[in-house]
Design an enzyme around this catalytic site. Structure first.
Site, short mmCIF file in Angstrom:
data_model
loop_
_atom_site.label_atom_id
_atom_site.label_comp_id
_atom_site.label_asym_id
_atom_site.label_seq_id
_atom_site.Cartn_x
_atom_site.Cartn_y
_atom_site.Cartn_z
N SER A 61 7.82 5.32 8.50
CA SER A 61 8.22 5.32 7.09
C SER A 61 9.57 5.98 6.82
CB SER A 61 7.16 6.03 6.24
OG SER A 61 6.07 5.17 6.08
N LYS A 64 12.21 3.85 5.49
CA LYS A 64 12.26 3.48 4.06
C LYS A 64 13.51 4.03 3.37
CE LYS A 64 7.28 2.91 3.83
NZ LYS A 64 5.99 3.57 3.81
N TYR A 241 4.74 11.36 0.28
CA TYR A 241 3.60 10.64 -0.33
C TYR A 241 2.87 11.50 -1.34
CZ TYR A 241 4.85 7.82 3.53
OH TYR A 241 5.58 7.10 4.40
N VAL A 259 4.44 8.09 10.04
CA VAL A 259 3.20 8.28 10.80
C VAL A 259 3.42 8.37 12.32
CG1 VAL A 259 1.60 7.30 9.08
CG2 VAL A 259 2.62 5.80 10.80
O1 DON Z 1 3.53 0.23 7.44
C1 DON Z 1 2.96 1.16 7.94
O2 DON Z 1 1.83 1.48 7.63
C2 DON Z 1 3.73 1.98 8.97
N1 DON Z 1 4.58 1.14 9.72
C3 DON Z 1 4.54 3.04 8.31
C4 DON Z 1 3.73 3.94 7.45
C5 DON Z 1 4.18 5.34 7.47
O3 DON Z 1 4.91 5.83 8.31
C6 DON Z 1 3.61 6.15 6.42
N2 DON Z 1 3.92 7.50 6.71
N3 DON Z 1 3.48 8.51 6.63
#
Ligand code: DON
Length: 305
Positions: A61, A64, A241, A259
């Site tokens: 994420s 982003k 978040y 993540v």
């Molecule tokens: O789209 C997803 O769920 C993951 N590629 C990225 C999500 C993420 O890193 C959320 N972070 N805490």
């Protein structure tokens, strides 16, 4: 500074035991939950580090932030915020409920999955390859690392298992919130999440944001100051978040997690910070990483508030 970082890493490493590796992307389960590393770049370009600052992980994420910057660069701020809001959700990063509940049909902010899928769709280019090259070129420039590339097995794992993201994207396509070829947009989104880097790379990117978009080691202006201001503000309100409020109170530094266990943080005009600790808390943030940066913020009085 090295002594302080060593002390704080060893103190906080044990939190890894209380967290869990992200399992919904199977390839992420290969990480070592006891790893913890930190890297700091100060405003004069001096660098400090401790622990597993050199281990590779995927940015997830944290990408982003990059797609938000590039979407604004390609479309202008007005056109981007016509399609995605800037309000915190108080919900998980892949929550679907807000999309239907929102009056406008727009995703709440660019730091949740739905919002990032929209900013990804706004990056110009003739195909996925060309658009991905733009993301990769940007990452190479802000990290001073031309070896940055994709972790293919994480990319394939995300692509195979990314059904929640497919649900978000097709829902937005049905309401008109997302335009373009959904599978291509998702392919680009899975690829950017799978860009592999280290805490050092994140710290250097954080230093560019801290320096209002000027790359400290080349003096090139890569991000307009106004875009840096917008991005850092959204990092404060939405970057961690549904834990962003708690993080603002306890740490007080613009930051974004992923993540894969990474956290990028940027202390305006002072430091870029990169952290790696793959064991996550129940909101999807690095559990040891959050405790480490909380201690660091207190020790060095880094809160911007
Ligand atoms: O789209 C997803 O769920 C993951 N590629 C990225 C999500 C993420 O890193 C959320 N972070 N805490």
């Amino acid at each position: 500074m090295f002594n302080l970082l060593n002390t704080l890493v060893e103190k906080n490493r044990e939190y890894g035991k209380e967290g869990k590796l992200a399992s919904y992307i199977p390839a992420l389960l290969e990480a070592n939950p006891n790893d913890l590393g930190i890297y700091l770049v100060d405003s004069r370009g001096k660098e400090y580090y401790s622990g597993e600052y050199d281990k590779k992980f995927t940015m997830q994420s944290i990408s982003k932030i990059v797609t938000l910057i590039l979407a604004i660069r390609d479309n202008g701020r007005y056109n981007v915020f016509k399609k995605v809001d800037v309000e915190p959700t108080g919900m998980g990063f892949n929550s679907i409920v807000n999309l239907e509940a929102s009056d406008t049909g727009k995703p709440y902010n660019p730091m949740i999955n739905a919002g990032a899928i929209v900013t990804t769709s706004l990056i110009d280019g003739k195909d996925v390859e060309e658009r991905f090259e733009k993301i990769l070129d940007f990452m190479k420039a802000v990290t001073n690392n031309d070896k940055i590339t994709v972790n293919e097995s994480v990319y394939l794992s995300e692509k195979e298992t990314g059904n929640r993201n497919r649900a978000l994207a097709y829902f937005m396509k049905s309401t008109g919130a997302l335009e373009g070829d959904v599978e291509e947009i998702l392919d680009l989104y899975f690829k950017q999440c799978s860009i592999e880097l280290t805490a050092r790379d994140l710290a250097r990117f954080g230093a560019v944001l801290a320096n209002d978009g000027v790359i400290p080691w080349t003096n090139e202006k890569i991000i307009p100051k106004e875009v840096c201001r917008i991005v850092k503000t959204i990092m404060v309100t939405c970057g961690m978040y549904d834990a962003s409020g708690e993080f603002a109170v306890n740490v007080g530094i613009p930051a974004k997690s992923g993540v894969g266990g990474g956290i990028i943080a940027t202390v305006p005009r002072k430091y870029g910070i990169g952290i790696y600790g793959p064991a996550l808390d129940d909101r999807g943030n690095s559990i040891a990483g959050i405790n480490l940066i909380k201690d660091l913020s207190q020790e060095l009085d880094l809160s911007i508030f």
